[in-house]
Motif scaffolding. Sequence first.
Motif, mmCIF file in Angstrom:
data_model
loop_
_atom_site.group_PDB
_atom_site.id
_atom_site.type_symbol
_atom_site.label_atom_id
_atom_site.label_comp_id
_atom_site.label_asym_id
_atom_site.label_seq_id
_atom_site.Cartn_x
_atom_site.Cartn_y
_atom_site.Cartn_z
ATOM 1 N N ASP A 174 0.834 -1.198 0.000
ATOM 2 C CA ASP A 174 0.000 0.000 0.000
ATOM 3 C C ASP A 174 0.872 1.253 0.000
ATOM 4 O O ASP A 174 2.024 1.246 0.446
ATOM 5 N N GLU A 175 0.299 2.348 -0.508
ATOM 6 C CA GLU A 175 1.048 3.590 -0.705
ATOM 7 C C GLU A 175 1.587 4.159 0.603
ATOM 8 O O GLU A 175 2.715 4.669 0.658
ATOM 9 N N ASP A 176 0.798 4.079 1.686
ATOM 10 C CA ASP A 176 1.256 4.619 2.964
ATOM 11 C C ASP A 176 2.506 3.898 3.451
ATOM 12 O O ASP A 176 3.437 4.524 3.972
ATOM 13 N N SER A 222 5.511 4.969 1.208
ATOM 14 C CA SER A 222 5.905 6.340 1.516
ATOM 15 C C SER A 222 6.631 6.420 2.855
ATOM 16 O O SER A 222 7.644 7.108 2.994
ATOM 17 N N SER A 223 6.112 5.699 3.861
ATOM 18 C CA SER A 223 6.733 5.727 5.186
ATOM 19 C C SER A 223 8.127 5.117 5.156
ATOM 20 O O SER A 223 9.061 5.630 5.778
ATOM 21 N N LEU A 224 8.291 4.001 4.452
ATOM 22 C CA LEU A 224 9.612 3.391 4.369
ATOM 23 C C LEU A 224 10.587 4.314 3.653
ATOM 24 O O LEU A 224 11.763 4.435 4.052
ATOM 25 N N ALA A 225 10.110 5.005 2.606
ATOM 26 C CA ALA A 225 10.970 5.965 1.904
ATOM 27 C C ALA A 225 11.428 7.068 2.850
ATOM 28 O O ALA A 225 12.594 7.470 2.844
ATOM 29 N N ALA A 226 10.506 7.575 3.679
ATOM 30 C CA ALA A 226 10.855 8.632 4.622
ATOM 31 C C ALA A 226 11.921 8.161 5.604
ATOM 32 O O ALA A 226 12.871 8.883 5.917
ATOM 33 N N ASN A 265 14.252 6.823 -3.208
ATOM 34 C CA ASN A 265 13.796 7.436 -4.450
ATOM 35 C C ASN A 265 13.034 6.459 -5.324
ATOM 36 O O ASN A 265 12.049 6.816 -5.970
ATOM 37 N N ALA A 266 13.499 5.209 -5.362
ATOM 38 C CA ALA A 266 12.801 4.196 -6.154
ATOM 39 C C ALA A 266 11.382 3.974 -5.631
ATOM 40 O O ALA A 266 10.434 3.832 -6.412
ATOM 41 N N LEU A 267 11.228 3.941 -4.310
ATOM 42 C CA LEU A 267 9.891 3.776 -3.720
ATOM 43 C C LEU A 267 8.999 4.961 -4.067
ATOM 44 O O LEU A 267 7.820 4.797 -4.402
ATOM 45 N N LEU A 268 9.547 6.173 -3.988
ATOM 46 C CA LEU A 268 8.761 7.363 -4.320
ATOM 47 C C LEU A 268 8.379 7.390 -5.798
ATOM 48 O O LEU A 268 7.255 7.758 -6.155
ATOM 49 N N ASP A 269 9.323 7.003 -6.670
ATOM 50 C CA ASP A 269 9.008 6.940 -8.105
ATOM 51 C C ASP A 269 7.859 5.985 -8.377
ATOM 52 O O ASP A 269 7.001 6.241 -9.227
ATOM 53 N N ALA A 270 7.831 4.880 -7.656
ATOM 54 C CA ALA A 270 6.816 3.853 -7.899
ATOM 55 C C ALA A 270 5.417 4.332 -7.557
ATOM 56 O O ALA A 270 4.436 3.861 -8.147
ATOM 57 N N ILE A 271 5.291 5.275 -6.602
ATOM 58 C CA ILE A 271 3.957 5.755 -6.210
ATOM 59 C C ILE A 271 3.696 7.177 -6.711
ATOM 60 O O ILE A 271 2.678 7.771 -6.382
ATOM 61 N N ASP A 272 4.610 7.705 -7.526
ATOM 62 C CA ASP A 272 4.441 9.039 -8.091
ATOM 63 C C ASP A 272 3.516 8.941 -9.308
ATOM 64 O O ASP A 272 3.848 8.278 -10.288
#
Length: 918
Positions: free
Chosen positions: A614-616, A619-623, A654-661
Motif C-alpha cells: 500500500d502507498e502509505d 511512503s513511510s519506508l521511503a521517509a 527514491n525508487a519507492l517514491l518513483d513507484a507511487i508518483d
Amino acid sequence: MVAPEQIARKKLDGLLSEAGWVLQEKDKMNRNAALGVAVREFSLPAGPCDYLLFVEGKAAGVIEAKKAGVTLSGVAEQSEKYMAKLPDHLARWQETLRFDYESTGDETFFRDTRDPKPRSRRLFAFHKPETLLAWLKEPDTLRGRLQGFPRLDSKGLRDCQIEAITGLERSFVEDRPRALIQLATGAGKTFTACSFSYRLIRHGGAKRILFLVDRNNLGDQTLKEFQNFLPHASANRFTDTYIAQHLHSHRIDPDAKVVITTIQRLYSMLKGDEIVPEDEEASAFETWVGDEGEVPPLAYNAEIPIETFDFIITDECHRSIYGLWRQVLEYFDASIIGLTATPSKHTLGFFNQNLVAEYPYERSVADGVNVGYEVYRIRTRVTEQGGTVDGAGFQVPVRDKRTRAVRYRELDEDIDYTSKELDRSVVNPNQIRTILQTFKDRVFTELFPERSGEWLPKTLIFAKDDSHAEEIVLAAREVFGEGNDFAKKITYRNTGEDPKSLIKAFRVDPFPRIAVTVDMIATGTDIKPVEVLIFMRDVKSEGYYEQMKGRGVRTIPDADLKAVTPDAQTKTRFVLIDAVGVSETKKSASQPLERNRSVSFDALIDQIAQGRRDEDALSSLAARLAALDRKLDDEDRVKVAAAADGKTPRDLANALLDAIDPDKQVAAIADAHGPVCTPEEERKVIEALIEDACRPFDNPDTREILKRLKQQSEQFIDEGTPDEVTNAGFDLNRAEQTVSSFREFIEENKDELTALQILYNQPRGQQRLTYGAIRELVEALTAPPLYLATHNVWQAYKRLDAAKVRGAPVDDQLTEVVSLVRFALGQEDTLEPFADKVEQRFNLWLGREKKAGREYSEDQTGWLRAIASFIAANAEIGASDFMEAPSLTGLGGIVAARRAFGEGLNDMLDDLQGALVA
C-alpha cells in the motif's frame, strides 16, 4: 460624432508622445527633427501606412492603427505589405523595415523581424526611439542570442538546479515568454537564479534583470546571495563584475544589471507615488487588494519605460501577484521567470503551463536536501469552543490594541466569545499558557525524548497579529521560567531591537530559543536550526501555509546545529505543532512522507518483504530510509550498496517514491502501451513499478544491514521512568571548564608546539605560521583526553561572554584555531572567524599599497582576492599551491600569476602573507 478610428489615432498619438516620439504630418515632415519621428499617413508602394517610424532620420518601422475592439493577430499580414516594399529614394536602415507594430490604443502588438521565427508579442506601450536605435546597432537580437548558450558547467550544482537551468534555457530556445521553476524550499532557488542570471547577462547580453521579492528583508537576503555568488571558473564574484541594486529609493541605477525590489515599491514607482515603509514589510500573500476588489490601473511612466528590463524573476510567485500585481509584471516588455516551492493552479495558468523544472518537497526529503515532518496536535477547550468573560457586576480589564494601555470597565452582562474571536476581540492568557505548558511538558518526553532537556529545540511560533505575538512572548518567558533573551518577538513593530539582528541571532546564536512572528519570517527567510513550528494562527492560503511550513524543512550540518543547540545530533525531521487546526483543512499541498509512525522500522521492512504494497507503507519506508541516509557515513552507505545491488538508502527511497508518483506512473504506462491502453494494462504497469522498487528488500542481507544500521543510529526510549526538565539555561560550569582546559593546554604546550611558539611570542616573533604547524596544533587539541574541538571551545567562549564573540567558525577550516589562541592570549579583543580578520587586514594592506603609489588592475585585484582567500584557509601560500589549489588553477595557475605580477610576484606574496597572518 468622432469616428472610432479617430479615437484610436488620438490614443496612439498620446502613447507615442509619452514614449519620446515626435509626431508629424507627411507634408510637414522633418525626419531629422528628433531621434525618433513618427510620420502619419506616409505613402508607400503598397499604400499609405498609418505611421512610418524614423530613427536617426532613417526609416525603421511601421505602425498599423485599428479601432478599439479589432483583434490584432492577423493585422501583421497587412503591415507586412508596407514593410516589404519601400521607395528607392527613402532613407532606411535596411532594405525592408525591421519593426512592426499593430495597435488600437488599448492593445498593442510588436514584432522584430530579425528575431528567429519572428513572432508578435503584446506590449503595454511603445518602445522609446533610443531603444530601437540600440537594437538597430546590435549585430543580433536578444532572442537570437538566447538560441546559442554555451553548455552549462554543472560543477557545484545540484541535479535539481541543473534541471532548472537547462529547462529554462530550452524554454528560451522555444521563445516561450513565461517559464515557471518549482524548487522545494531549501533546494537553492536564489542560487539557481544567480546562476541563470549570470548566464543571461554574460552569454545572452541581457541589459537588466528585475528580481521581485515579497518583502523587503527578503530583498536583503537576495542581494547577499548575489554578492556571495562566484560563477564557476571565474575569479570574481557576481558583484565584483556587475552591479546588483536593492532599491531603497525610487531611482534605478542605469548601470545596474540586477535590480532587486519588492513588487510593492515598483508599483508605487510606476504610479509616481511615495511608498509607506510598512507596505514593503508585510507579506503580500493575503493583502493588497483594491477598494471593493477594484485594481487601480497603471499608466505609462516615461521615467520607467517598458524596455527597462529584459527579464523579470518573481521569487515565490504566489497568487497575490496575479491581482493587483499582475499589471506590474505585464507593464514591461520582458520575459517572466517564476520561482516557487508551491505552485498553484493560478500560478501554472499565469505561466501558460510552462513548468520547466519540478522538484517537489517529497523528492527533496528523499534526496537529503530537506527533512520530513510530523504533526503534533494540541487541542484545548477554549481554542475549540471559545469561552465566557464573566463581567456582569464586576470590573474586567480592557486593553487598547493600538496603545496596549489597560483600563478596567464594569460590564452589564457576561460576554460569550467564539474560537474565531479569540485573540481578536478577546484575549485569554490561560489559553496561551495552556498550549505553551503542554509543549514544555511534552517536548522532551514525546517530541524529542533523546535530548538532554537542557536546550529547547529552536522553536518558531506563528501568531495572529502583533498584539497576539506580544502575549505569546510574555507567556513563553513565564511558562519556561526564563529571561527576556529566551523568547523574542520578531515582527515589523519591534521597538528597541532591530528585527534583522534578531533574525540573525535566532539563526546563529544559542538565544533566543523561541521566536514569535506574524509574517516577517513566515516566507523565504532561511533559519536552518529551527526544529519546531507552532501554529497559533490559522492560514487561509494554501501557498502561504506551505511557505510557513518551509521554515522548518531545511537541513543543517551537524556542527552548525550543535553550535546553537548543543545537545542535538542530526536534524532528520521537524515537528509541526498544530494548536488551531491549521493542518486539518484541505489547504496543504504536500503530505508528510511518514504515514505509519506506529509501525517500527524493522516491522515495516519485513512487511514489505512479505508482500505489503500500500502507498502509505511505501511512503513511510521511503521517509525512514531518507532519514537513515542522513545519519550514515560513506562507509556505511557502501555496505548497504554491496547488499542492495549498488543502491544506497537514498536510492532505495527514491525508487519507492518513483513507484507511487502518479506522473512517473503515467510516463511508464505511456512508454509501455502508448496513449491508449486498458485499465488492466495500467494496473499491471503500476504493479511492476512497485515490485521493482520493493525487490531489493526481498534480500535478507539487505534487510539485515538496514536494520542493524538503523539500531546503531537510535537510542531506546524508556517510557516507564518519569523525567522532568531541571534546567533549560546555559551550562556555564561546563563552558568555564572547557575554556580553562584550553588555556591550560596553551600554557603547557607553548614551548612544545611550533604554532604556539609563534603565536605566544607575538608581537615580537618573526617566524611565519605554516599549515603544518596549525594542523599539528589542532591534532594535539582534539586528541584524548581533552577532545577540544574548535567549535566547542568557540561555543564555550560565546556562552560566557557573547558580546565578545562574533560569528561562528567555518567547519573543517583549521586556521580558525589561530583566532581562538589569539583571543585566549588577549591579543584580540573579540573572537571572530579567521577569514573575517584576514579580510580586514587585506583591505588595510590594499590601502597602504595605494598610499605607496602601487595601483592594481582589475585582473590583479581578482588575483589578490583569490590569494587572500587561500591564505585565510591555509595560513600560507607557495608556488606549488598555484598548480594544485582549484581556486588558483582556475585562474590560470602560476603562469598566469607571473604574467599578472611579473618578477615581483614572490616579494608580493611574502609581503601579503605577512600582513594577513602576522
